[in-house]
Enzyme design. Structure first.
Site, PDB file in Angstrom:
ATOM      1  N   HIS A  62       0.701  -1.381   0.108  1.00  0.00           N
ATOM      2  CA  HIS A  62      -0.068  -0.100   0.058  1.00  0.00           C
ATOM      3  C   HIS A  62       1.087   1.319  -0.023  1.00  0.00           C
ATOM      4  O   HIS A  62       2.111   1.172  -0.018  1.00  0.00           O
ATOM      5  CB  HIS A  62      -0.960  -0.011   1.254  1.00  0.00           C
ATOM      6  CG  HIS A  62      -0.335   0.060   2.624  1.00  0.00           C
ATOM      7  ND1 HIS A  62       0.620  -0.851   3.016  1.00  0.00           N
ATOM      8  CD2 HIS A  62      -0.363   1.089   3.660  1.00  0.00           C
ATOM      9  CE1 HIS A  62       1.026  -0.735   4.301  1.00  0.00           C
ATOM     10  NE2 HIS A  62       0.356   0.622   4.627  1.00  0.00           N
ATOM     11  N   HIS A  64       1.574   3.820   1.981  1.00  0.00           N
ATOM     12  CA  HIS A  64       1.958   4.709   3.208  1.00  0.00           C
ATOM     13  C   HIS A  64       3.455   4.564   3.038  1.00  0.00           C
ATOM     14  O   HIS A  64       3.899   3.713   2.605  1.00  0.00           O
ATOM     15  CB  HIS A  64       1.339   3.831   4.501  1.00  0.00           C
ATOM     16  CG  HIS A  64      -0.121   4.432   4.953  1.00  0.00           C
ATOM     17  ND1 HIS A  64      -0.511   3.592   6.038  1.00  0.00           N
ATOM     18  CD2 HIS A  64      -0.699   5.602   4.643  1.00  0.00           C
ATOM     19  CE1 HIS A  64      -1.944   4.129   6.105  1.00  0.00           C
ATOM     20  NE2 HIS A  64      -1.866   5.354   5.271  1.00  0.00           N
ATOM     21  N   ASP A  66       5.876   4.464   5.037  1.00  0.00           N
ATOM     22  CA  ASP A  66       6.836   3.499   5.710  1.00  0.00           C
ATOM     23  C   ASP A  66       6.884   2.278   5.150  1.00  0.00           C
ATOM     24  O   ASP A  66       7.614   1.345   5.112  1.00  0.00           O
ATOM     25  CB  ASP A  66       6.501   3.182   7.227  1.00  0.00           C
ATOM     26  CG  ASP A  66       5.133   2.675   7.243  1.00  0.00           C
ATOM     27  OD1 ASP A  66       4.197   3.124   6.560  1.00  0.00           O
ATOM     28  OD2 ASP A  66       4.988   1.807   8.201  1.00  0.00           O
ATOM     29  N   HIS A  67       6.319   2.133   3.865  1.00  0.00           N
ATOM     30  CA  HIS A  67       6.423   1.061   2.941  1.00  0.00           C
ATOM     31  C   HIS A  67       6.808   1.296   1.472  1.00  0.00           C
ATOM     32  O   HIS A  67       7.231   0.448   0.801  1.00  0.00           O
ATOM     33  CB  HIS A  67       4.954   0.244   2.735  1.00  0.00           C
ATOM     34  CG  HIS A  67       4.490  -0.310   3.990  1.00  0.00           C
ATOM     35  ND1 HIS A  67       4.458  -1.648   4.226  1.00  0.00           N
ATOM     36  CD2 HIS A  67       3.980   0.360   5.293  1.00  0.00           C
ATOM     37  CE1 HIS A  67       4.097  -1.897   5.632  1.00  0.00           C
ATOM     38  NE2 HIS A  67       3.683  -0.655   5.968  1.00  0.00           N
ATOM     39  N   HIS A 140      -7.420  -2.015   5.937  1.00  0.00           N
ATOM     40  CA  HIS A 140      -6.227  -0.926   6.489  1.00  0.00           C
ATOM     41  C   HIS A 140      -7.078   0.465   6.372  1.00  0.00           C
ATOM     42  O   HIS A 140      -8.195   0.434   5.546  1.00  0.00           O
ATOM     43  CB  HIS A 140      -5.074  -1.096   5.766  1.00  0.00           C
ATOM     44  CG  HIS A 140      -3.951  -0.231   6.493  1.00  0.00           C
ATOM     45  ND1 HIS A 140      -3.880  -0.135   7.985  1.00  0.00           N
ATOM     46  CD2 HIS A 140      -3.032   0.494   5.947  1.00  0.00           C
ATOM     47  CE1 HIS A 140      -2.903   0.610   8.038  1.00  0.00           C
ATOM     48  NE2 HIS A 140      -2.236   0.920   6.951  1.00  0.00           N
ATOM     49  N   ASP A 211      -0.295  -4.011   5.674  1.00  0.00           N
ATOM     50  CA  ASP A 211      -0.830  -3.569   7.097  1.00  0.00           C
ATOM     51  C   ASP A 211      -2.398  -3.819   7.045  1.00  0.00           C
ATOM     52  O   ASP A 211      -3.183  -3.658   6.127  1.00  0.00           O
ATOM     53  CB  ASP A 211      -0.629  -1.933   7.438  1.00  0.00           C
ATOM     54  CG  ASP A 211       0.681  -1.455   7.684  1.00  0.00           C
ATOM     55  OD1 ASP A 211       1.593  -2.576   7.626  1.00  0.00           O
ATOM     56  OD2 ASP A 211       0.797  -0.401   7.728  1.00  0.00           O
ATOM     57  N   HIS A 269       6.551  -5.470  11.997  1.00  0.00           N
ATOM     58  CA  HIS A 269       5.967  -4.304  11.902  1.00  0.00           C
ATOM     59  C   HIS A 269       5.427  -3.852  13.197  1.00  0.00           C
ATOM     60  O   HIS A 269       4.409  -3.858  13.618  1.00  0.00           O
ATOM     61  CB  HIS A 269       4.680  -4.451  10.967  1.00  0.00           C
ATOM     62  CG  HIS A 269       4.178  -2.967  10.536  1.00  0.00           C
ATOM     63  ND1 HIS A 269       3.188  -2.450  11.152  1.00  0.00           N
ATOM     64  CD2 HIS A 269       4.612  -2.252   9.422  1.00  0.00           C
ATOM     65  CE1 HIS A 269       3.094  -1.333  10.688  1.00  0.00           C
ATOM     66  NE2 HIS A 269       3.820  -1.231   9.535  1.00  0.00           N
TER      67      HIS A 269
END
Length: 312
Positions: A62, A64, A66-67, A140, A211, A269
């Site tokens: 996805h 976000h 941090d990914h 999510h 997530d 995570h």
């Protein structure tokens, strides 16, 4: 199949944990497939024995940060190093292509190798002679997918001694028989390759879920997997936070593993709130999960695990 965790923190990096990235090494074809690419992933590559020139596919769950924040730098470095000859295929949400194009446009970065971006939808994402990759929608705050990698079953061990005893001459015909084909010999005999091979070698199954809060699609995706990598951002006592932010607790991850009847659960995570010195620590999350699903590991950066072959 071998997995190495390059980042196991959630949201932000810590001194000991980078943000999300998992590398899948396929030694028999000298390839590395990457799942998510948080900021600093290329630095984690430098601290490992991986070569960026072996990266062939990157699967993004996805959008976000941090990914995905590590993608532009990693892809640029692959080109600047001059050793990236093969194309890199990326799989992810529709916005992934726009994000990468904007990064390249505003930074004036140009690739010396092809970068192909594929939009993911639930179902089959990729297939070749050896593997099938599929995805399912998770639960999510923004659209997110989990991935399932299935190694195709292979023909069992070929009995060379038995073939010789039957008077089958060595050569290309052995290859045909190993593939299970029916071969007609010069003397007119028909030999069924399956009769000279042992039981099929069952392919391995790896699943990556992050997530997400607990959801049925995660169970569906993880069904009978050899290894399930599942996020465990929060401890059980912080379940309210997990539901608010649509992340999983350690117990949710364990419940998915138990319901899906996987062989091994590896949690990742983790929220930085469970760092050493805090009232609750990561060992507490591990104990919570093991109470439900005993064969649970807690990932750490640079942890490497083999995906064990399934029993015949």
């Amino acid at each position: 199949m071998q997995i190495t965790f390059l980042g196991t923190s959630s949201g932000v990096p810590t001194r000991s944990r980078n943000v999300s990235a998992v590398a899948l090494r396929l030694p028999q074809r000298a390839e590395v497939w990457l799942f998510d690419c948080g900021e600093g992933t290329q630095h984690q590559f430098l601290r490992s024995d991986f070569k960026t020139s072996q990266i062939r596919r990157i699967f993004v769950t996805h959008m976000h940060g941090d990914h995905i924040f590590g993608l532009p730098g990693l892809l640029a470095s692959c080109g600047l190093a001059g050793n990236q000859q093969q194309p890199i295929d990326l799989y992810g949400p529709p916005q992934l292509k726009d994000y990468l194009q904007a990064c390249r446009r505003y930074s004036q970065t140009h690739s010396s190798y092809p970068i192909r971006v594929h939009t993911t939808e639930p179902g089959k994402v990729y297939e070749d002679d050896d593997y099938i990759v599929s995805c399912e929608r998770l639960k999510h705050r923004i659209p997110a997918h989990g991935y399932r990698v299935v190694e195709k079953d292979r023909t069992g061990h070929f009995d060379v001694k038995r073939a010789a005893a039957l008077g089958i001459p060595p050569g290309p015909v052995y290859g045909q028989l190993k593939r299970g084909e029916v071969v007609t010999l010069p003397d007119g005999r028909k030999i069924h390759g399956a009769d000279l091979c042992g039981p099929p070698i069952i392919g391995r199954k790896l699943v990556y879920c992050t997530d997400t809060v607990f959801c049925e699609n995660a169970i569906k995706l993880a069904d009978q997997a050899d290894v399930l990598i599942h996020e465990a951002t929060f401890a059980h006592q912080d379940a309210d936070l997990a539901y608010q932010r649509l992340h999983s607790t350690s117990t949710m991850a364990a419940q998915v593993a138990l319901a899906a009847q996987v062989k091994q659960l590896i949690m990742t995570h983790f929220s930085p709130r469970y760092a050493p010195g805090n009232p609750l620590q990561l060992d507490d999350l591990l104990a919570e999960a093991k109470a439900i699903f005993p064969n649970t590991l807690m990932a750490r950066d640079f942890l490497t695990c083999d995906v064990a072959p399934a029993a015949a």
